[in-house]
Design a protein around this motif. Structure first.
Motif, PDB file in Angstrom:
ATOM      1  N   TYR A 218       0.415  -1.083   0.441  1.00 24.23           N
ATOM      2  CA  TYR A 218       0.345  -0.231   0.169  1.00 24.23           C
ATOM      3  C   TYR A 218       0.811   1.840   0.095  1.00 24.23           C
ATOM      4  O   TYR A 218       1.974   1.476   0.539  1.00 24.23           O
ATOM      5  N   GLN A 219       0.515   2.609  -0.638  1.00 26.12           N
ATOM      6  CA  GLN A 219       1.407   3.645  -0.685  1.00 26.12           C
ATOM      7  C   GLN A 219       0.531   4.876  -0.947  1.00 26.12           C
ATOM      8  O   GLN A 219      -0.167   4.132  -2.381  1.00 26.12           O
ATOM      9  N   ASN A 220       0.817   5.921  -0.529  1.00 28.70           N
ATOM     10  CA  ASN A 220      -0.011   7.103  -1.109  1.00 28.70           C
ATOM     11  C   ASN A 220       1.138   8.081  -1.001  1.00 28.70           C
ATOM     12  O   ASN A 220       2.273   8.106  -0.682  1.00 28.70           O
ATOM     13  N   ASN A 221       0.859   9.629  -0.924  1.00 23.31           N
ATOM     14  CA  ASN A 221       1.501  10.288  -0.886  1.00 23.31           C
ATOM     15  C   ASN A 221       2.344  11.092   0.698  1.00 23.31           C
ATOM     16  O   ASN A 221       3.460  10.844   1.208  1.00 23.31           O
ATOM     17  N   ALA A 222       2.030   9.913   1.289  1.00 23.76           N
ATOM     18  CA  ALA A 222       2.015  10.285   2.785  1.00 23.76           C
ATOM     19  C   ALA A 222       2.398   8.538   4.209  1.00 23.76           C
ATOM     20  O   ALA A 222       3.706   9.508   4.232  1.00 23.76           O
ATOM     21  N   VAL A 223       2.758   7.557   2.839  1.00 24.12           N
ATOM     22  CA  VAL A 223       3.162   6.346   3.139  1.00 24.12           C
ATOM     23  C   VAL A 223       3.152   4.973   2.486  1.00 24.12           C
ATOM     24  O   VAL A 223       2.559   5.036   1.192  1.00 24.12           O
ATOM     25  N   ALA A 224       4.486   4.420   2.919  1.00 25.11           N
ATOM     26  CA  ALA A 224       4.100   3.172   2.409  1.00 25.11           C
ATOM     27  C   ALA A 224       4.557   1.848   2.697  1.00 25.11           C
ATOM     28  O   ALA A 224       5.014   2.169   3.763  1.00 25.11           O
ATOM     29  N   VAL A 225       3.469   0.638   3.014  1.00 23.91           N
ATOM     30  CA  VAL A 225       4.081  -0.194   3.381  1.00 23.91           C
ATOM     31  C   VAL A 225       4.612  -1.515   2.573  1.00 23.91           C
ATOM     32  O   VAL A 225       3.742  -1.820   1.522  1.00 23.91           O
ATOM     33  N   PHE A 226       5.106  -2.326   3.323  1.00 26.41           N
ATOM     34  CA  PHE A 226       5.885  -3.199   2.033  1.00 26.41           C
ATOM     35  C   PHE A 226       6.288  -4.536   3.219  1.00 26.41           C
ATOM     36  O   PHE A 226       6.142  -4.952   3.938  1.00 26.41           O
ATOM     37  N   LEU A 227       5.223  -5.985   2.845  1.00 22.93           N
ATOM     38  CA  LEU A 227       5.217  -7.072   3.304  1.00 22.93           C
ATOM     39  C   LEU A 227       6.176  -7.466   2.596  1.00 22.93           C
ATOM     40  O   LEU A 227       6.251  -8.570   1.303  1.00 22.93           O
ATOM     41  N   LEU A 228       6.844  -8.550   3.518  1.00 22.47           N
ATOM     42  CA  LEU A 228       8.699  -9.363   2.743  1.00 22.47           C
ATOM     43  C   LEU A 228       8.067 -10.808   2.608  1.00 22.47           C
ATOM     44  O   LEU A 228       6.587 -10.760   3.540  1.00 22.47           O
ATOM     45  N   PRO A 229       8.096 -11.075   2.010  1.00 17.62           N
ATOM     46  CA  PRO A 229       8.096 -12.794   2.448  1.00 17.62           C
ATOM     47  C   PRO A 229       8.822 -13.716   3.584  1.00 17.62           C
ATOM     48  O   PRO A 229       9.636 -13.238   4.543  1.00 17.62           O
ATOM     49  N   ASP A 230       8.853 -14.912   4.433  1.00 19.72           N
ATOM     50  CA  ASP A 230       8.360 -15.652   5.286  1.00 19.72           C
ATOM     51  C   ASP A 230       9.597 -16.563   4.948  1.00 19.72           C
ATOM     52  O   ASP A 230       9.340 -17.245   5.015  1.00 19.72           O
ATOM     53  N   PHE A 309      -3.780  -1.577  10.314  1.00 18.02           N
ATOM     54  CA  PHE A 309      -2.774  -1.396  10.748  1.00 18.02           C
ATOM     55  C   PHE A 309      -2.230  -0.480   9.866  1.00 18.02           C
ATOM     56  O   PHE A 309      -1.975   0.531   9.893  1.00 18.02           O
ATOM     57  N   ILE A 310      -2.332  -1.001   8.596  1.00 18.92           N
ATOM     58  CA  ILE A 310      -3.023  -0.171   7.649  1.00 18.92           C
ATOM     59  C   ILE A 310      -3.281   1.430   7.257  1.00 18.92           C
ATOM     60  O   ILE A 310      -2.696   2.718   7.373  1.00 18.92           O
ATOM     61  N   ASP A 311      -4.597   1.473   8.131  1.00 15.56           N
ATOM     62  CA  ASP A 311      -5.571   2.115   8.166  1.00 15.56           C
ATOM     63  C   ASP A 311      -5.238   3.013   9.137  1.00 15.56           C
ATOM     64  O   ASP A 311      -4.846   4.693   9.044  1.00 15.56           O
ATOM     65  N   LYS A 312      -4.522   2.923   9.722  1.00 16.54           N
ATOM     66  CA  LYS A 312      -4.316   3.666  11.406  1.00 16.54           C
ATOM     67  C   LYS A 312      -2.793   4.836  11.095  1.00 16.54           C
ATOM     68  O   LYS A 312      -2.680   5.746  11.387  1.00 16.54           O
ATOM     69  N   PHE A 313      -2.319   3.474  10.263  1.00 11.20           N
ATOM     70  CA  PHE A 313      -0.628   4.098   9.801  1.00 11.20           C
ATOM     71  C   PHE A 313      -1.325   4.776   8.834  1.00 11.20           C
ATOM     72  O   PHE A 313      -0.721   6.276   9.235  1.00 11.20           O
ATOM     73  N   ASN A 314      -2.114   4.758   7.684  1.00  8.10           N
ATOM     74  CA  ASN A 314      -1.942   5.960   6.728  1.00  8.10           C
ATOM     75  C   ASN A 314      -2.597   7.327   7.544  1.00  8.10           C
ATOM     76  O   ASN A 314      -2.496   8.502   8.049  1.00  8.10           O
ATOM     77  N   ALA A 315      -3.925   7.020   8.535  1.00  4.59           N
ATOM     78  CA  ALA A 315      -4.744   8.451   9.560  1.00  4.59           C
ATOM     79  C   ALA A 315      -3.434   8.652  10.029  1.00  4.59           C
ATOM     80  O   ALA A 315      -3.538  10.051  10.311  1.00  4.59           O
ATOM     81  N   PHE A 316      -2.169   8.103  10.839  1.00  5.69           N
ATOM     82  CA  PHE A 316      -1.749   8.776  11.717  1.00  5.69           C
ATOM     83  C   PHE A 316      -0.704   9.762  11.484  1.00  5.69           C
ATOM     84  O   PHE A 316      -0.165  11.380  11.307  1.00  5.69           O
ATOM     85  N   TYR A 317      -0.193   9.422  10.138  1.00  4.00           N
ATOM     86  CA  TYR A 317       1.030   9.777   9.619  1.00  4.00           C
ATOM     87  C   TYR A 317       0.207  11.108   8.590  1.00  4.00           C
ATOM     88  O   TYR A 317       0.876  11.966   8.227  1.00  4.00           O
ATOM     89  N   SER A 318      -0.779  10.509   7.829  1.00  3.69           N
ATOM     90  CA  SER A 318      -1.478  12.113   6.539  1.00  3.69           C
ATOM     91  C   SER A 318      -2.260  13.085   7.607  1.00  3.69           C
ATOM     92  O   SER A 318      -2.000  14.402   6.857  1.00  3.69           O
ATOM     93  N   GLU A 319      -2.231  12.994   8.849  1.00  5.58           N
ATOM     94  CA  GLU A 319      -2.968  14.457   9.137  1.00  5.58           C
ATOM     95  C   GLU A 319      -1.743  14.880   9.724  1.00  5.58           C
ATOM     96  O   GLU A 319      -1.530  16.257   9.787  1.00  5.58           O
ATOM     97  N   ARG A 320      -0.532  14.816   9.980  1.00  5.91           N
ATOM     98  CA  ARG A 320       0.812  15.406  10.319  1.00  5.91           C
ATOM     99  C   ARG A 320       1.165  15.912   9.035  1.00  5.91           C
ATOM    100  O   ARG A 320       1.974  16.636   8.610  1.00  5.91           O
ATOM    101  N   MET A 321       0.683  15.381   7.805  1.00  2.00           N
ATOM    102  CA  MET A 321       1.069  16.053   6.519  1.00  2.00           C
ATOM    103  C   MET A 321      -0.085  17.774   5.977  1.00  2.00           C
ATOM    104  O   MET A 321       0.304  18.588   5.295  1.00  2.00           O
ATOM    105  N   SER A 322      -0.988  17.135   6.523  1.00  4.03           N
ATOM    106  CA  SER A 322      -2.248  18.613   6.486  1.00  4.03           C
ATOM    107  C   SER A 322      -1.756  19.587   7.017  1.00  4.03           C
ATOM    108  O   SER A 322      -0.945  19.727   8.161  1.00  4.03           O
TER     109      SER A 322
END
Length: 322
Positions: A218-230, A309-322
């Motif tokens: 997942y990614q947008n202007n505020a965050v990026a989330v990477f899921l690595l293999p096991d 997690f992704i929703d909270k992560f995005n909300a947390f840092y998107s708010e700080r960019m606004s």
């Protein structure tokens, strides 16, 4: 009996190197993978014992600190993570600073009046505190080549600390420390232990090459989330890949998730480099989370909480960019 208790990453190792070069002590080494931060749970003390504790959160270990002090032990505690309330006790000495530009090795360097600054520079680079590392290095008349060597060493020592268990690592942190503590200069360590340094560098480069092929979950202007293999390489690279992403995209917050032995995710979070705050606050909102302002993590995120997690992560840092 003296116990040296230290995080198994570059900062913990280099902090202890400085202290033991300044004052050699016979000690029991207590360490582990980078995320193994409740190290005081691994042993017991008796009255008259002493401890040096480096680069693990005081807040996460406060109950054991209280128990050890009650048992008659004395403790010297140096750290830069969340501390919580620090008790006043005659047998407790602390050097704790949570400023985002500080790491444990820089605190030890100041404590020792700059006796072994090359190891502090190495550790700061390992903690992705590049500006702080370069600031200290500027007082040492190092050329670009030597500075780059210390940077590579710090990054690769730090990389070696990540994994789901010590079995994932190229070197157990206590073994790596014992090899390095014999040298007042990191350059002498590299010269005499080229095979060790080469193994760390090659492992880092191979694992990073694998990670750079991973597309964001997942990614947008505020965050990026990477899921690595096991896989072992993914668990090893999770932290340094987060640092790499932060350096490439300094306006974004990044999260790198790898699988843990509990069947969930191990999470590494990096705040945007242009505003290095909030990682500790965000991760502390999860049961096994914590860290410091620019870099923090969650030891166990259940699989079914990935979307949350992704929703909270995005909300947390998107708010700080606004």
């Amino acid at each position: 009996m003296h116990y040296d208790v230290f995080n198994g990453d570059a900062d913990g190792i280099c902090a202890l190197i400085q202290l033991r070069l300044a004052q050699a002590l016979e000690s029991v080494l207590i360490t582990g993978i980078k995320r193994d931060i409740q190290l005081l749970d691994k042993f017991s003390v008796n009255s008259g014992d002493s401890l040096t504790v480096l680069d693990i959160s005081f807040e996460k270990n406060s109950l054991r600190v209280a128990e050890f002090l009650s048992a008659g032990a004395s403790i010297f505690y140096v750290d830069h993570h969340q501390s919580g309330d620090i008790p006043s006790h005659p047998n407790l000495k602390t050097l704790i600073d949570t400023d985002s530009a500080i790491c444990t090795s820089l605190l030890v360097n100041k404590h020792l009046n700059g006796k072994y600054p090359l190891w502090a520079v190495t550790a700061a680079f390992g903690d992705n505190l590049n500006h702080s590392a370069e600031k200290l290095a500027s007082t040492l008349s190092l050329g670009d080549t030597k500075l780059e060597t210390l940077k590579n060493l710090g990054i690769t020592i730090n990389y070696n600390g990540y994994g789901g268990s010590v079995g994932d690592l190229h070197f157990a942190p206590d073994i790596l420390y014992q090899e390095m503590v014999r040298y007042a200069s990191p350059f002498d360590f590299i010269s005499d232990n080229h095979a060790t340094f080469e193994k760390l560098e090659n492992g880092y480069q191979q694992d990073m090459a694998n990670a750079e092929n991973i597309k964001p979950e997942y990614q947008n202007n505020a965050v990026a989330v990477f899921l690595l293999p096991d896989t072992s390489w993914a668990r090893r690279v999770s932290g340094v890949f987060g640092n790499h992403l932060a350096n490439l995209n300094p306006t974004k917050a990044h999260a790198v998730l790898s699988f843990n032995k509990e069947g969930g995710y191990l999470v590494s979070v990096r705040a945007p480099l242009n505003n290095k705050v909030g990682a500790d606050e965000f991760c502390s909102g999860f049961a096994t989370g914590g860290g410091r302002k620019p870099a923090a993590g969650i030891n166990h995120l259940p699989k079914d909480q990935l979307g949350l997690f992704i929703d909270k992560f995005n909300a947390f840092y998107s708010e700080r960019m606004s």
